[in-house]
Motif scaffolding. Structure first.
Motif, mmCIF file in Angstrom:
data_model
loop_
_atom_site.group_PDB
_atom_site.id
_atom_site.type_symbol
_atom_site.label_atom_id
_atom_site.label_comp_id
_atom_site.label_asym_id
_atom_site.label_seq_id
_atom_site.Cartn_x
_atom_site.Cartn_y
_atom_site.Cartn_z
ATOM 1 N N LYS A 1 0.831 -1.211 0.000
ATOM 2 C CA LYS A 1 0.000 0.000 0.000
ATOM 3 C C LYS A 1 0.862 1.257 0.000
ATOM 4 N N ILE A 2 1.967 1.207 0.733
ATOM 5 C CA ILE A 2 2.871 2.362 0.754
ATOM 6 C C ILE A 2 3.397 2.652 -0.651
ATOM 7 N N LEU A 3 3.692 1.590 -1.410
ATOM 8 C CA LEU A 3 4.188 1.760 -2.782
ATOM 9 C C LEU A 3 3.057 1.903 -3.791
ATOM 10 N N GLU A 4 1.801 1.863 -3.290
ATOM 11 C CA GLU A 4 0.609 2.045 -4.128
ATOM 12 C C GLU A 4 0.491 0.980 -5.223
ATOM 13 N N ILE A 5 0.755 -0.266 -4.838
ATOM 14 C CA ILE A 5 0.610 -1.387 -5.763
ATOM 15 C C ILE A 5 -0.087 -2.540 -5.049
ATOM 16 N N ASP A 6 -0.526 -3.537 -5.812
ATOM 17 C CA ASP A 6 -1.149 -4.733 -5.255
ATOM 18 C C ASP A 6 -0.103 -5.827 -5.065
ATOM 19 N N LYS A 7 -0.463 -6.830 -4.266
ATOM 20 C CA LYS A 7 0.446 -7.951 -4.047
ATOM 21 C C LYS A 7 0.703 -8.740 -5.333
ATOM 22 N N THR A 8 -0.190 -8.594 -6.293
ATOM 23 C CA THR A 8 -0.044 -9.313 -7.562
ATOM 24 C C THR A 8 0.930 -8.634 -8.521
ATOM 25 N N ALA A 9 1.473 -7.500 -8.132
ATOM 26 C CA ALA A 9 2.391 -6.759 -9.004
ATOM 27 C C ALA A 9 3.631 -7.602 -9.320
ATOM 28 N N THR A 10 4.154 -7.452 -10.514
ATOM 29 C CA THR A 10 5.377 -8.156 -10.900
ATOM 30 C C THR A 10 6.581 -7.500 -10.230
ATOM 31 N N ASP A 11 7.711 -8.190 -10.244
ATOM 32 C CA ASP A 11 8.937 -7.626 -9.669
ATOM 33 C C ASP A 11 9.314 -6.329 -10.374
ATOM 34 N N ALA A 12 9.098 -6.294 -11.672
ATOM 35 C CA ALA A 12 9.393 -5.075 -12.444
ATOM 36 C C ALA A 12 8.485 -3.939 -11.999
ATOM 37 N N ASP A 13 7.224 -4.258 -11.735
ATOM 38 C CA ASP A 13 6.277 -3.245 -11.266
ATOM 39 C C ASP A 13 6.672 -2.728 -9.878
ATOM 40 N N VAL A 14 7.183 -3.612 -9.045
ATOM 41 C CA VAL A 14 7.625 -3.223 -7.697
ATOM 42 C C VAL A 14 8.768 -2.221 -7.796
ATOM 43 N N LYS A 15 9.737 -2.516 -8.641
ATOM 44 C CA LYS A 15 10.877 -1.617 -8.806
ATOM 45 C C LYS A 15 10.439 -0.261 -9.368
ATOM 46 N N LYS A 16 9.533 -0.296 -10.336
ATOM 47 C CA LYS A 16 9.025 0.937 -10.926
ATOM 48 C C LYS A 16 8.251 1.751 -9.890
ATOM 49 N N ALA A 17 7.433 1.060 -9.077
ATOM 50 C CA ALA A 17 6.649 1.746 -8.049
ATOM 51 C C ALA A 17 7.562 2.409 -7.029
ATOM 52 N N PHE A 18 8.640 1.724 -6.661
ATOM 53 C CA PHE A 18 9.581 2.307 -5.700
ATOM 54 C C PHE A 18 10.189 3.591 -6.240
ATOM 55 N N ARG A 19 10.612 3.577 -7.501
ATOM 56 C CA ARG A 19 11.203 4.778 -8.094
ATOM 57 C C ARG A 19 10.196 5.929 -8.108
ATOM 58 N N THR A 20 8.944 5.608 -8.436
ATOM 59 C CA THR A 20 7.894 6.628 -8.501
ATOM 60 C C THR A 20 7.621 7.225 -7.124
ATOM 61 N N MET A 21 7.496 6.363 -6.107
ATOM 62 C CA MET A 21 7.176 6.840 -4.762
ATOM 63 C C MET A 21 8.355 7.569 -4.127
ATOM 64 N N ALA A 22 9.562 7.096 -4.403
ATOM 65 C CA ALA A 22 10.746 7.768 -3.876
ATOM 66 C C ALA A 22 10.836 9.193 -4.417
ATOM 67 N N LYS A 23 10.472 9.341 -5.678
ATOM 68 C CA LYS A 23 10.472 10.673 -6.291
ATOM 69 C C LYS A 23 9.370 11.542 -5.691
ATOM 70 N N LYS A 24 8.178 10.953 -5.494
ATOM 71 C CA LYS A 24 7.042 11.700 -4.959
ATOM 72 C C LYS A 24 7.302 12.218 -3.548
ATOM 73 N N TYR A 25 7.920 11.373 -2.717
ATOM 74 C CA TYR A 25 8.119 11.719 -1.310
ATOM 75 C C TYR A 25 9.513 12.243 -1.008
ATOM 76 N N HIS A 26 10.267 12.574 -2.036
ATOM 77 C CA HIS A 26 11.628 13.067 -1.795
ATOM 78 C C HIS A 26 11.576 14.394 -1.030
ATOM 79 N N PRO A 27 12.418 14.557 -0.008
ATOM 80 C CA PRO A 27 12.426 15.791 0.798
ATOM 81 C C PRO A 27 12.603 17.073 -0.001
ATOM 82 N N ASP A 28 13.224 16.986 -1.172
ATOM 83 C CA ASP A 28 13.407 18.184 -2.000
ATOM 84 C C ASP A 28 12.073 18.797 -2.406
ATOM 85 N N LYS A 29 10.997 17.995 -2.386
ATOM 86 C CA LYS A 29 9.678 18.485 -2.774
ATOM 87 C C LYS A 29 9.129 19.516 -1.799
#
Length: 244
Positions: A183-211
């Motif tokens: 839920k923190i990464l805004e994905i479902d448990k059925t997400a592929t490993d590639a989707d997990v990595k992509k979600a992490f990059r997206t969320m890391a960018k969204k919540y980066h302190p520079d924002k």
């Protein structure tokens, strides 16, 4: 300025709720009538930030709503808000601010919708995400977020125009369930490993302190806390799946 005059008038007739509403309405009038060198200033642009005084008053009001959500006033939650203002503005200013906060807490009614309308029209989306994180922090100050507190914060999130997935992501940072990392990464448990990595990059960018570098230090620290939760969620999923 008009906003202080309307706040006083509102307080005379309706006590503190009237003061808050009067302040907000006066701020709208101030914004609409202020001019720049090229004519009337554009009102409610996403680049226009609230002043420190505006921000404090509105944040205190939202804090009071969360604290009173479960029908009682918890001293631990009050102390959390106080520490926030001491960290942000120093002890002297925090003491003065907290006297205002005591009046807000005693007030019977504060309009979350009016407050959030003002905040939404004057702040960027990342700033509003940080406000949501702060409100969950208040609710969690006593060790857990109650259902009534979570529901009240969800209403506030709606008024702040925060989308549901972002709300669930921040909520999951305080509710450690079986799928909270997903839920923190805004994905479902059925997400592929590639989707997990992509979600992490997206969320890391969204919540980066520079924002939120334009906000005060305590909000920057809050952004750093969210960023760490995203990293922890990703690490947990990687460990569970054996992702390198």
């Amino acid at each position: 300025m008009i906003k202080w005059f309307t706040a006083v008038i509102g307080y005379i007739f309706f006590r503190f709720p009237g003061a808050v509403l009067g302040f907000i309405l006066g701020s709208l009038i101030d914004s609409a009538t202020s001019k720049n060198s090229g004519g009337f200033k554009k009102v409610f642009t996403q680049e226009t930030e609230v002043t420190p005084a505006d921000f404090e008053l509105n944040l205190l009001s939202l804090s009071s709503i969360v604290i009173k959500a479960d029908g009682k006033i918890n001293q631990t939650e009050l102390d959390y808000v106080r520490r926030y203002f001491v960290s942000s503005y120093g002890k002297e200013r925090a003491n003065a601010t907290f006297r205002t906060f005591n009046e807000i807490i005693k007030s019977r009614e504060v309009s979350a919708q009016h407050i959030c309308l003002y905040i939404t029209q004057h702040t960027r989306y990342p700033s509003r995400l940080q406000i949501l994180h702060f409100l969950f922090g208040i609710a969690n100050a006593d060790g857990s977020v109650s259902v009534s507190e979570a529901e009240e914060i969800q209403k506030i999130a709606g008024f702040l125009r925060i989308n549901f997935k972002d709300f669930e992501s921040i909520k999951a940072m305080f509710f450690k369930t079986g799928d909270h990392a997903y839920k923190i990464l805004e994905i479902d448990k059925t997400a592929t490993d590639a989707d997990v990595k992509k979600a992490f990059r997206t969320m890391a960018k969204k919540y980066h302190p520079d924002k939120v570098q334009h906000m005060d230090q305590i909000h920057i620290k809050g952004a750093e806390a969210k960023f760490k939760e995203v990293q922890k969620a990703y690490d947990q999923i990687k460990k569970e799946r054996g992702i390198n």
